[in-house]
Design a protein around this motif. Structure first.
Motif, PDB file in Angstrom:
ATOM      1  N   SER A  28       0.808  -1.225   0.000  1.00 36.82           N
ATOM      2  CA  SER A  28       0.000   0.000   0.000  1.00 36.82           C
ATOM      3  C   SER A  28       0.835   1.265   0.000  1.00 36.82           C
ATOM      4  O   SER A  28       0.334   2.320  -0.356  1.00 36.82           O
ATOM      5  N   ARG A  48      -6.156   4.761   1.086  1.00 36.85           N
ATOM      6  CA  ARG A  48      -4.924   4.199   0.516  1.00 36.85           C
ATOM      7  C   ARG A  48      -5.303   3.277  -0.620  1.00 36.85           C
ATOM      8  O   ARG A  48      -6.465   2.953  -0.803  1.00 36.85           O
ATOM      9  N   ASN A  85      -7.678   0.573  -0.496  1.00 37.90           N
ATOM     10  CA  ASN A  85      -7.424  -0.166   0.741  1.00 37.90           C
ATOM     11  C   ASN A  85      -7.534   0.795   1.928  1.00 37.90           C
ATOM     12  O   ASN A  85      -6.536   1.159   2.548  1.00 37.90           O
ATOM     13  N   TRP A  89      -4.003  -0.387  -2.873  1.00 45.09           N
ATOM     14  CA  TRP A  89      -3.052  -1.471  -3.095  1.00 45.09           C
ATOM     15  C   TRP A  89      -2.379  -1.230  -4.444  1.00 45.09           C
ATOM     16  O   TRP A  89      -3.056  -0.855  -5.420  1.00 45.09           O
TER      17      TRP A  89
END
Ligand code: PGA
Length: 223
Positions: A66, A185, A82, A187
């Motif tokens: 991340s 966030r 994420n 991935w």
């Protein structure tokens, strides 16, 4: 036939993923392996600093993380959100309250991931920036163990929303509405920039992008 062509994709795929991806990635490997029976997989699950170490040593074909590492020559592709959320036991007094302040959170006992965890770093960064100190009651190196500790009433914590998707029907835990949250966030799929991606790795890369796209469409508004 198409099936014969797919059978030609042979070899081993080495993947290393952060802990928050450990539900998502293995679940998608089943359909991938049915599609490409000639591909075998080695999957490592570790925290952020473990992934960075593996990347530095060039141990895997593809990495999922991340927080992109600085100072490393990498290529990357974001593929799914994420977000990090604040979790509490469902019967917690703050459950159902709106716009809880970080100050209020700092009065609650807190459970934090281990040093080296990207989740921990993101939480600490937010609280440091706001000049607020957390009361860390417990440090735990596992998202699953943290969920159990929250349910057991040991404290609150911040985890990836993906860690609670397997039991979104679980009434024991609830997501609190806290200012600055969710921490947004993504991935990323990450690969060493100087290395030609193998046919097998490229195949997986495209498969995952496609699968993520389908998930985005299926879960619009719910994730
Ligand atoms: P972690 O990974 O296991 O290092 O906390 C989560 C992340 O960085 O998203």
């Amino acid at each position: 036939t198409v099936a014969d062509l797919k059978g030609l994709k042979q070899g081993r795929l080495r993947l290393a993923v952060i802990t928050t991806a450990k539900y998502f990635v293995p679940r998608l490997l089943g359909p991938f392996c049915q599609l490409y029976p000639g591909i075998d997989i080695a999957l490592q699950v570790t925290n952020h600093s473990g992934i960075v170490d593996r990347l530095k040593e060039n141990l895997d074909d593809l990495y999922i993380m991340s927080q992109l590492p600085e100072h490393l020559d990498i290529g990357f592709q974001p593929f799914l959100e994420n977000p990090l959320v604040v979790l509490a036991p469902a019967n917690h007094p703050l459950a159902g309250e709106k716009n809880i302040s970080l100050q209020q959170l700092s009065e609650e006992p807190f459970i934090l991931r281990e040093p080296g965890s990207g989740t921990r770093t993101a939480v600490q960064k937010l609280f440091d920036e706001q000049g607020i100190k957390l009361k860390v009651k417990l440090e735990l190196g596992s998202n699953e163990a943290i969920k159990q500790a929250i349910a057991g009433g040991l404290g609150l914590s911040v985890l990836s929303r993906h860690t609670i998707i397997p039991e979104s029907a679980n009434p024991e835990l609830t997501v609190l509405d806290v200012e600055y949250f969710p921490i947004e966030r993504n991935w990323y799929m990450v690969y060493p920039a100087g290395k030609q991606m193998s046919v097998v790795a490229r195949t997986y890369f495209e498969y995952l992008l496609n699968a993520a796209q389908q998930i985005v469409e299926q879960t619009k508004g719910t994730l």
